[in-house]
Design an enzyme around this catalytic site. Structure first.
Site, PDB file in Angstrom:
ATOM      1  CE1 TYR A   1      64.513   6.168-122.848  1.00  0.00           C
ATOM      2  CE2 TYR A   1      66.417   7.413-122.086  1.00  0.00           C
ATOM      3  CZ  TYR A   1      65.855   6.218-122.495  1.00  0.00           C
ATOM      4  OH  TYR A   1      66.623   5.078-122.535  1.00  0.00           O
TER       5      TYR A   1
ATOM      6  CE  LYS B   1      64.520   3.837-120.091  1.00  0.00           C
ATOM      7  NZ  LYS B   1      64.239   2.398-120.234  1.00  0.00           N
TER       8      LYS B   1
HETATM    9  N1  LIG Z   1      70.588   3.064-126.746  1.00  0.00           N
HETATM   10  C1  LIG Z   1      70.983   3.777-125.693  1.00  0.00           C
HETATM   11  O1  LIG Z   1      71.862   4.665-125.773  1.00  0.00           O
HETATM   12  C2  LIG Z   1      70.369   3.490-124.354  1.00  0.00           C
HETATM   13  C3  LIG Z   1      70.893   4.153-123.242  1.00  0.00           C
HETATM   14  C4  LIG Z   1      70.356   3.923-121.986  1.00  0.00           C
HETATM   15  C5  LIG Z   1      69.320   3.018-121.855  1.00  0.00           C
HETATM   16  N2  LIG Z   1      68.805   2.398-122.950  1.00  0.00           N
HETATM   17  C6  LIG Z   1      67.697   1.462-122.739  1.00  0.00           C
HETATM   18  O2  LIG Z   1      68.103   0.185-123.193  1.00  0.00           O
HETATM   19  C7  LIG Z   1      66.929  -0.584-123.499  1.00  0.00           C
HETATM   20  C8  LIG Z   1      67.141  -1.280-124.834  1.00  0.00           C
HETATM   21  O3  LIG Z   1      67.154  -0.305-125.865  1.00  0.00           O
HETATM   22  P1  LIG Z   1      68.105  -0.371-127.133  1.00  0.00           P
HETATM   23  O4  LIG Z   1      69.112   0.680-127.002  1.00  0.00           O
HETATM   24  O5  LIG Z   1      68.554  -1.780-127.318  1.00  0.00           O
HETATM   25  O6  LIG Z   1      67.125   0.119-128.275  1.00  0.00           O
HETATM   26  P2  LIG Z   1      66.194  -0.602-129.329  1.00  0.00           P
HETATM   27  O7  LIG Z   1      66.963  -1.608-130.105  1.00  0.00           O
HETATM   28  O8  LIG Z   1      65.492   0.504-130.047  1.00  0.00           O
HETATM   29  O9  LIG Z   1      65.141  -1.392-128.417  1.00  0.00           O
HETATM   30  C9  LIG Z   1      63.936  -0.875-127.984  1.00  0.00           C
HETATM   31  C10 LIG Z   1      63.050  -2.084-127.766  1.00  0.00           C
HETATM   32  O10 LIG Z   1      61.854  -1.697-127.085  1.00  0.00           O
HETATM   33  C11 LIG Z   1      60.809  -2.419-127.717  1.00  0.00           C
HETATM   34  N3  LIG Z   1      59.526  -1.779-127.492  1.00  0.00           N
HETATM   35  C12 LIG Z   1      59.189  -0.466-127.672  1.00  0.00           C
HETATM   36  N4  LIG Z   1      57.897  -0.286-127.371  1.00  0.00           N
HETATM   37  C13 LIG Z   1      57.403  -1.509-127.008  1.00  0.00           C
HETATM   38  C14 LIG Z   1      56.129  -1.972-126.606  1.00  0.00           C
HETATM   39  N5  LIG Z   1      55.067  -1.154-126.526  1.00  0.00           N
HETATM   40  N6  LIG Z   1      55.997  -3.276-126.297  1.00  0.00           N
HETATM   41  C15 LIG Z   1      57.020  -4.125-126.380  1.00  0.00           C
HETATM   42  N7  LIG Z   1      58.266  -3.755-126.767  1.00  0.00           N
HETATM   43  C16 LIG Z   1      58.433  -2.466-127.080  1.00  0.00           C
HETATM   44  C17 LIG Z   1      61.170  -2.444-129.177  1.00  0.00           C
HETATM   45  O11 LIG Z   1      60.421  -3.463-129.814  1.00  0.00           O
HETATM   46  P3  LIG Z   1      60.057  -3.444-131.390  1.00  0.00           P
HETATM   47  O12 LIG Z   1      61.198  -4.201-132.036  1.00  0.00           O
HETATM   48  O13 LIG Z   1      58.766  -4.171-131.444  1.00  0.00           O
HETATM   49  O14 LIG Z   1      59.958  -1.998-131.815  1.00  0.00           O
HETATM   50  C18 LIG Z   1      62.649  -2.781-129.060  1.00  0.00           C
HETATM   51  O15 LIG Z   1      62.827  -4.170-128.871  1.00  0.00           O
HETATM   52  C19 LIG Z   1      65.762   0.394-123.466  1.00  0.00           C
HETATM   53  O16 LIG Z   1      65.075   0.265-122.233  1.00  0.00           O
HETATM   54  C20 LIG Z   1      66.440   1.754-123.523  1.00  0.00           C
HETATM   55  O17 LIG Z   1      65.643   2.757-122.925  1.00  0.00           O
HETATM   56  C21 LIG Z   1      69.314   2.603-124.201  1.00  0.00           C
END
Ligand SMILES: NC(=O)c1ccc[n+]([C@@H]2O[C@H](COP(=O)([O-])OP(=O)(O)OC[C@H]3O[C@@H](n4cnc5c(N)ncnc54)[C@H](OP(=O)(O)O)[C@@H]3O)[C@@H](O)[C@H]2O)c1
Length: 255
Positions: free
Chosen positions: A160, A164
Site C-alpha cells: 500500500y 501511495k
Molecule cells: N482510513 C485510513 O486510515 C486512511 C489513511 C490514509 C489514507 N487513506 C486514504 O483515504 C482514502 C479514502 O479511504 P477511506 O479511509 O475513506 O476508506 P473507505 O471508506 O474504505 O473508502 C475506500 C473507497 O475506495 C473505493 N474504491 C476501491 N476500489 C475502487 C475501484 N476499483 N473503483 C472505484 N472506487 C474504488 C471504495 O468504493 P466501494 O464503496 O465501491 O468499495 C470506497 O469508496 C483512500 O485513498 C485511502 O487510501 C485512508
C-alpha cells in the site's frame, strides 16, 4: 442557501465518493458553494449521499459510475462529467483507495497487483485525463488522497505504501507540469482515519482522526491550493521524524 444551477457555481468531481472520507469532503465542498459530481462503483449508495447533500445544501449534485480499474472508460468518464455539469469541472478529487491485508499481499500477487492498480494506476489514469482538460483551459484544481504510508515503507503495509509513494511522485510531477497553466495539484496525506478501511485494525487511539475533521482539513488545503496537506497537520512532524530514522535503526523497529 442558493439553489443555483451548476453553471453559476464552481464544480468539483469526487472520484471514489462512497468512501467515508469522500462523503465528508463532499459535504465540505457543498457547504462551500460547489456543485458536485459524485462518482464511484456503487451508484445506488452514491444516489443516497447525493440526495442528502441536495437537501442539506441545496447544491446540484450528480452521480456517475466510475471504476478505477476500468482504465479504458476514464476518457469517456471525464466527458460524462462535462456533460453532467454543462462544462468541464473546476476541480477533480480522487478519494478511492484499497488497503490490502499485508500478509495476503505478500502471499498473493493478484492482491499486491490490485493494490498498485487501484491506488496508483487508477488514480494516475483518471487524473491524467482531467489534467489535459484543465491544462488546455488554463485553470482548475486537482487533488488526490494519498497517505502518510507513502512517506516511508514499513513492514505493516509496504505494498500500500509503495503504491501511495508512486502516487505522491506522480502528483509532484503533475504539479510541476501544470503550475505554469494556473492549475493546482494537492497531495492529501492522512494519518490514521476512523473509516471502513481501518475497521478492525488496532490503532493508537490518540492518533486516529474522524472523517469529518479530516475532510475539513483536506478541503481547506485543496481550496487554498496547498501542495501537500498532512491530515491532521501533526503528521508532517511525525513523518519527518520517521523519514529521518537511520536505516540501521529503522530495520529493527516494528512499525
Ligand atoms: N482510513 C485510513 O486510515 C486512511 C489513511 C490514509 C489514507 N487513506 C486514504 O483515504 C482514502 C479514502 O479511504 P477511506 O479511509 O475513506 O476508506 P473507505 O471508506 O474504505 O473508502 C475506500 C473507497 O475506495 C473505493 N474504491 C476501491 N476500489 C475502487 C475501484 N476499483 N473503483 C472505484 N472506487 C474504488 C471504495 O468504493 P466501494 O464503496 O465501491 O468499495 C470506497 O469508496 C483512500 O485513498 C485511502 O487510501 C485512508
Amino acid at each position: 442557501m442558493s439553489n443555483a444551477s451548476p453553471g453559476s457555481l464552481e464544480s468539483v468531481v469526487i472520484v471514489g465518493a462512497s468512501s467515508s472520507l469522500a462523503r465528508a469532503m463532499a459535504a465540505c465542498f457543498a457547504a462551500g458553494d460547489h456543485a458536485l459530481v459524485l462518482a464511484g462503483r456503487d451508484t445506488a449508495e452514491l444516489e443516497v449521499i447525493a440526495q442528502d447533500l441536495r437537501v442539506r445544501y441545496a447544491r446540484p449534485c450528480r452521480v456517475l459510475h466510475f471504476d478505477a480499474l476500468d482504465y479504458g472508460s476514464h476518457p469517456g468518464f471525464v466527458a460524462e462529467c462535462t456533460a453532467a455539469l454543462g462544462a468541464p469541472p473546476d476541480g477533480a478529487v480522487v478519494c478511492f483507495g484499497m488497503l490490502p491485508v499485508q500478509e495476503e499481499a505478500q502471499e498473493d500477487f493478484t492482491v499486491a497487483g490490485r493494490c498498485l492498480d487501484t491506488n496508483y494506476t487508477g488514480a494516475m489514469s483518471v487524473l491524467e485525463r482531467f489534467a489535459g482538460v484543465f491544462e488546455a483551459r488554463g485553470s482548475g484544481f486537482i487533488a488526490a488522497v494519498s497517505s502518510v504510508a507513502g512517506d516511508r515503507g514499513r513492514k505493516s503495509n509496504y505494498h500500500y505504501g509503495a503504491a501511495k509513494a508512486a502516487l505522491n511522485a506522480f502528483l509532484g510531477g503533475l504539479q510541476n507540469r501544470l503550475h505554469a497553466r494556473g492549475v493546482s495539484v494537492t497531495t492529501v496525506k492522512p494519518g490514521f482515519l476512523d473509516t471502513k478501511m481501518t475497521w478492525g485494525l488496532v490503532l493508537p487511539a490518540l492518533l486516529v482522526t474522524d472523517p469529518e475533521r479530516a475532510a475539513a482539513i483536506a478541503v481547506r488545503g485543496i481550496l487554498k491550493r496547498r501542495s501537500i496537506v498532512y491530515v491532521p497537520g501533526y503528521w508532517r512532524l511525525i513523518m519527518l521524524v520517521i523519514r529521518h530514522i537511520p536505516g540501521v535503526i529503522f530495520k529493527r523497529l516494528s512499525l
